[in-house]
Write a protein that holds these residues in place. Structure first.
Motif: not given
Length: 307
Positions: A149-169
């Protein structure tokens, strides 16, 4: 054991030199700027094999340009294909920078987004990998391939995580890249460049001194032109290692080699006692190299290389 002028007897051959097994690494460093300026384009990427520049790409030329000696190795990479890959990564990278700036409403000033990822081989087996990003010098997000998984280290990174993990592939692709694709690419590059990365260039060592008679003398021991990077330099008085005032940094010296130095201050009383010498330890040397300083004269021990 009998020997002759031609060398050691075949009954007692010299031990074979062990084959170097690494570690070897392939790494990429990306930088994006919201406000490019002269000499600093909006996006640039540099790839490294171990500590050696492999290729460079930026948003102005939009071409992956290999560095020497890789540019002379025909077939090591399809550079047009690599250029297209870097263009695609540039687009994703700069969109992410804009997303972060929008999250923080960072309209003023210049902002920086950086990415670092790569892998390592030891004894031809994958022995490490990393993939992380930073915004304005602060940790932003990191990929953990064990979860995965992508692990956020900044509040804005939560959005980035959701975007990059939108599909499991997408997560599985990142994991496969670090564990399979990157090591496979590195193995391919080593078929062409392993000899270059394994080379052993011994240092040229010199001693200089500054100061007036009767006052404290400043001694500088300098090692130049060595590879690989790791080296140890020490000032020795008699049998005792001396604490140096400055130096010890290892810096590029050109031609993919390195330089380093150590500085020592010697009082008039010290000069009158035991002699001083600089001891250099490097993998290219069969044994540590000792260069003796006496007064204003430096003498190399057997095997010393001086300039």
């Amino acid at each position: 054991m009998h020997t002759d002028a031609r060398g050691p007897s075949l009954l007692n051959p010299p031990p074979p030199r062990p084959e170097h097994t690494g570690p070897y690494s392939l790494s990429f460093f990306y930088t994006g700027l919201s406000r490019p300026r002269d000499g600093f384009p909006s996006f640039q990427a540099t790839a490294y094999l171990n500590d050696q520049d492999f290729f460079h790409y930026d948003s102005e030329d939009r071409k992956a340009i290999p560095s020497y000696p890789w540019s002379q190795m025909e077939g090591i990479e399809d550079w047009e294909k690599e250029s297209e890959l870097q263009k695609a990564r540039e687009d994703i990278f700069m969109v992410t920078l804009k997303d972060i700036m929008d999250y923080y409403k960072d309209k003023e000033g210049s902002h920086t987004f950086q990415g670092m990822f790569g892998c390592e081989l030891q004894s031809n087996k994958s022995s490490g990998a990393f993939w992380r990003y930073a915004y304005n010098g602060r940790n932003f997000i990191e990929f953990n391939k064990e979860i995965p998984a992508w692990v956020p280290q900044d509040p804005a990174a939560l959005n980035t995580k959701q975007k990059w993990e939108a599909e499991e592939v997408y997560v599985l692709r990142a994991k496969a890249y670090l564990e399979e694709e990157c090591p496979a690419m590195l193995r391919g590059y080593l078929q062409y460049g392993k000899t270059y990365l394994d080379r052993q260039d011994p240092p040229s060592v010199s001693i200089t001194s500054h100061g007036t008679p009767g006052e404290t003398q400043t001694l500088k021991c300098r090692a130049d032109g060595f590879y690989p990077r790791e080296i140890e330099l020490h000032w020795i008085q008699g049998d005792d290692t001396q604490e140096t005032e400055s130096g010890g940094d290892i810096l590029p010296s050109g031609n993919s080699a390195y330089q380093s130095w150590v500085v020592l201050s010697v009082s008039p009383q010290g000069r009158a006692s035991d002699s001083y010498s600089c001891r250099v330890t490097h993998s290219s040397l069969a044994q540590p190299l000792t260069v003796l300083w006496q007064g204003a004269r430096a003498e190399g021990s057997q095997g010393a290389r001086e300039q």
